[in-house]
Design an enzyme around this catalytic site. Structure first.
Site, PDB file in Angstrom:
ATOM      1  N   ASN A   1       0.824  -1.208   0.000  1.00 42.19           N
ATOM      2  CA  ASN A   1       0.000   0.000   0.000  1.00 42.19           C
ATOM      3  C   ASN A   1       0.859   1.257   0.000  1.00 42.19           C
ATOM      4  O   ASN A   1       0.599   2.218  -0.738  1.00 42.19           O
ATOM      5  CB  ASN A   1      -0.898   0.023   1.240  1.00 42.19           C
TER       6      ASN A   1
ATOM      7  N   ARG B   1     -10.833  -4.113 -14.311  1.00 39.58           N
ATOM      8  CA  ARG B   1      -9.697  -4.972 -13.962  1.00 39.58           C
ATOM      9  C   ARG B   1     -10.185  -6.411 -14.004  1.00 39.58           C
ATOM     10  O   ARG B   1     -11.248  -6.733 -13.478  1.00 39.58           O
ATOM     11  CB  ARG B   1      -9.165  -4.694 -12.555  1.00 39.58           C
TER      12      ARG B   1
ATOM     13  N   ARG C   1      -5.233   2.036 -13.372  1.00 39.39           N
ATOM     14  CA  ARG C   1      -3.865   2.247 -12.876  1.00 39.39           C
ATOM     15  C   ARG C   1      -3.197   0.932 -12.472  1.00 39.39           C
ATOM     16  O   ARG C   1      -3.747   0.137 -11.724  1.00 39.39           O
ATOM     17  CB  ARG C   1      -3.882   3.200 -11.684  1.00 39.39           C
TER      18      ARG C   1
ATOM     19  N   HIS D   1     -15.434   3.231 -14.915  1.00 42.47           N
ATOM     20  CA  HIS D   1     -15.219   2.478 -13.686  1.00 42.47           C
ATOM     21  C   HIS D   1     -16.451   1.671 -13.282  1.00 42.47           C
ATOM     22  O   HIS D   1     -16.377   0.817 -12.398  1.00 42.47           O
ATOM     23  CB  HIS D   1     -14.840   3.459 -12.561  1.00 42.47           C
TER      24      HIS D   1
ATOM     25  N   HIS E   1     -15.200  -3.524   0.096  1.00 36.96           N
ATOM     26  CA  HIS E   1     -15.106  -2.841  -1.198  1.00 36.96           C
ATOM     27  C   HIS E   1     -16.449  -2.356  -1.726  1.00 36.96           C
ATOM     28  O   HIS E   1     -16.498  -1.531  -2.634  1.00 36.96           O
ATOM     29  CB  HIS E   1     -14.462  -3.795  -2.212  1.00 36.96           C
TER      30      HIS E   1
END
Length: 721
Positions: free
Chosen positions: A72, A403, A433, A463, A620
């Protein structure tokens, strides 16, 4: 004109002049009403570190949290710190969200990051490493090995390590070598026996080899030595005829953020590939060294790497504790969390053990809400897309991919569908990213199979997590929709907590059809019925929903706001929550990471509660719930409360309508906010207090264990029926 999404929420009468009035209320809010977002992120990583420090957790899980902390922090430096440095260098000194200059913000970050990295190093050397040793897993040093053990490891070194090492000399004929970002290196000073001259050499620790090398077993205790320790004790093999004077480990972090001028790029893929190459050579932003490094070596590194003293991190013990991920291969289930086995969602369970569930039939019966990883991603989302790929009645599949894994069955399902002659659209976000290179590879694989691949809109990241299947049924086209809070990634779905909604609601199908058409076309301009979509309408919709609760409270009606997100930073949303709280609305915020919202402003935040929960799964999902005078309006989706999500991304929230699903989401929130549940509480000055035990020292309820038990109980109840 009334926004249909807001009309559905009972807010269609909200007018723009309401927001003019709201602006005037801001003068009543204190100036210093936000927490620094960068320091808040470091506070989040401190919470990760506190899990590693917790002796009640299994030992290998504690080591894993140390590795997560390190990973992180690397990303934080590569992106957030790099962005601040870029502002300073380019002269774009835009203040931070609390008005600090980038220079001052960097100083604040450096101070806190230095403290955290020292605490991180101490947690390994003083807490986790000894705990592992007590449990039979010893990380030892070369000096502690017996002659026989050294001999066996020397054979391993000669056979497996020596051939891939590349020592690089630094002298008038050999300039200082390029040091790649995040690589672990040895800085070596040697003396030429023939000339007497002192020389410098750099040796990169090969990242493709195991970081922890197992010592040949001589007892029941598993023993490992660090790869860099093994290499350091064989330097004479690499520099024959030279006297080894000194050696020290060091590690460099570089700016790896990316800037793509899409409107000037004819081909986004080519521009990204060029930027990925440039990323490898980004400027240094952090130098980590061992605390025993001598001044001569340090001065050389600082000079050659053009690093400031503020960017040097002198640490005790071993560097790059991401290497602790390597311990995951150890077969010691007794040192891990007890296994959680995901269940097949009740709606998707087959009628008998020998049959395959008909996912479409289940969704036609009623909306299906799934909760990962407690409920299986494979037997829900993957099964949905695989059935669509082979179903002859399916005409088209449309999906966003932000992703995913390279060997994803979802990618394969899209390929199979295209090869079967179906219309398949995949909107691939190649600007995700650190996944840019992977996404380019499988985007091209999809194109070769005949999938229509598009890369979204100029200036926006896509997204949202959406999948739409068009199926012909008795001459009529039916829309099967999936809207999720997490990526279509089978691997991360095992550790990321997320919700997903399957529905055949015609209005959702029409909304997704229009949204996909706009994503593959030009701009997101239209309003939607059951969706709130960024960048144009999501913030406005949430602000109106929040303000409706404020008005309800002022009128004495039932009001309440509950929001679960990864990050809470957006000032407009925060100010709206402040206004609602000041009006008497109970506001509960459940945030995993960054939180700029304060809880210590008298008269403003008296009704605001903020909690954070970290554990075996990464929280999440995003949930937005509004009491609405007894008629709850609840949304799930992909958006965090950040500028980038609300202004520079295509995000989507869907309103959940099934009463049973509403109860499930609200009960989940009840459990998280319960004082008896283990969590962190945000208190004054941005401090997070951990509440893990009751007054008698007994552990509080673990939200994730409890949720798994509840879902398994639900499945057993179905089996009994």
């Amino acid at each position: 004109m009334i926004d249909p999404a807001l009309a559905d929420a009972g807010l269609g009468d909200a007018e723009d002049d309401d927001f003019d009035a709201i602006e005037s209320h801001d003068s009543l809010l204190p100036d210093h009403r936000y927490l620094d977002r960068e320091l808040s992120w470091l506070a989040f990583n401190q919470r990760v570190l506190e899990l590693a420090e917790d002796p009640s957790l299994p030992e290998l899980e504690r080591a894993n949290f140390l590795a997560i902390f390190a990973s992180n922090l690397d990303e934080f430096f590569m992106v957030r710190v790099a962005g601040l440095k870029r502002r300073i260098v380019t002269g774009l000194a835009v203040p931070t969200n609390i008005g600090r200059s980038p220079v001052d913000a960097l100083a604040d970050i450096s101070r806190e990051a230095h403290k955290l990295q020292l605490r991180h190093a101490d947690a390994w050397t003083s807490l986790v490493r000894p705990a592992l040793a007590d449990a039979g897993i010893e990380i030892t040093d070369w000096d502690a090995l017996s002659p026989d053990e050294r001999g066996a490891l020397s054979e391993y070194f000669q056979a497996q390590v020596f051939p891939v090492l590349m020592p690089l000399a630094v002298d008038p004929a050999h300039p200082f070598p390029y040091i790649s970002g995040l690589s672990l290196n040895l800085a070596i000073r040697i003396r030429n026996a023939r000339t007497g001259r002192q020389e410098f050499a750099r040796l990169k620790v090969p990242p493709m080899l195991p970081r922890y090398v197992e010592v040949p077993a001589s007892s029941e205790i598993m023993r490992f030595i660090r790869l860099e320790d093994l290499i350091a004790n064989h330097l004479s093999d690499l520099f024959p005829g030279m006297e080894i004077l000194d050696h020290h480990a060091f590690r460099l972090t570089r700016n790896e953020d990316m800037v793509i001028e899409e409107d000037e790029s004819e081909n986004l893929i080519q521009a990204l590939e060029a930027e990925l190459m440039r990323r490898r050579f980004g400027p240094p932003i952090r130098l980590e060294i061992t605390d025993d490094m001598d001044d001569v070596t340090l001065e050389l590194l600082v000079r050659e790497l053009d690093i400031t003293d503020q960017e040097v991190y002198r640490l005790p013990g071993s560097l790059d504790l991401r290497g602790l991920f390597d311990l995951g291969r150890i077969d010691r289930p007794d040192l891990r969390y007890p296994p959680h086995l995901p269940t097949t969602p009740v709606a998707f369970q087959p009628g008998d053990s020998n049959s395959r569930a008909d996912v479409f039939k289940a969704i036609r019966k009623s909306d299906v809400l799934v909760h990962h990883p407690y409920e299986s991603f494979t037997t829900s989302v993957v099964a949905f897309l695989e059935q669509a790929a082979r179903d002859p009645h399916v005409l088209a599949i449309k999906q966003t991919l932000y992703r995913t894994s390279g060997d994803s069955p979802i990618v394969q399902a899209l390929i199979d569908a295209a090869e079967a002659g179906k219309q398949v659209l995949a909107l691939v976000e190649v600007k995700a990213r650190f996944d840019e290179a992977n996404n380019i590879v499988w985007a091209r694989k999809l194109e070769k199979a005949g999938v229509h691949v598009v890369y979204g809109l100029v200036g926006l990241k896509t997204h949202c997590k959406l999948a739409l299947v068009i199926r012909e049924e008795e001459g009529v086209l039916r829309h099967y929709s999936h809207i999720g809070t997490g990526n279509y990634n089978p691997k991360t779905s095992r550790i990321y907590e997320d919700f997903g909604l399957f529905t055949t609601d015609p209005q959702v199908g029409k909304d997704l059809t229009r949204l996909f058409n706009e994503l593959s076309g030009y701009a997101i301009e239209k309003k939607f019925k059951r969706l709130l979509v960024a960048p144009l309408h999501l913030r406005k919709g949430l602000l109106r929903l929040i303000d409706a609760e404020r008005k309800n409270a002022a009128a004495g009606r039932a009001a309440g706001i509950r929001i679960k997100v990864n990050s809470m930073v957006d000032e407009e949303i925060i100010d709206a929550l402040y206004r609602a709280s000041a009006a008497g609305v109970k506001v509960e915020v459940w945030v995993r990471g960054i939180c700029s919202l304060r809880t210590d402003l008298p008269g403003v935040t008296d009704n605001i509660t903020v909690r954070s929960i970290l554990g075996r799964y990464l929280e999440h999902s995003r949930i937005f719930a509004f009491e609405n005078d007894g008629d709850p309006q609840v949304y799930i989706g992909s958006a965090d409360m950040m500028h980038r999500n609300l202004d520079r991304r295509v995000e989507a929230l869907v309103r959940v309508t099934d009463p049973q699903h509403l109860q499930e989401l609200l009960s989940f929130f009840d459990l998280a906010m319960d004082p008896g549940t283990s969590s962190w509480h945000l208190v004054a000055d941005g401090v997070w207090e951990r509440h893990a035990e009751d007054a008698d020292g007994n552990p509080l309820v673990d939200l994730q264990d409890t949720t798994m038990g509840m879902i398994q109980k639900r499945r057993r109840a179905r089996a009994v029926r």
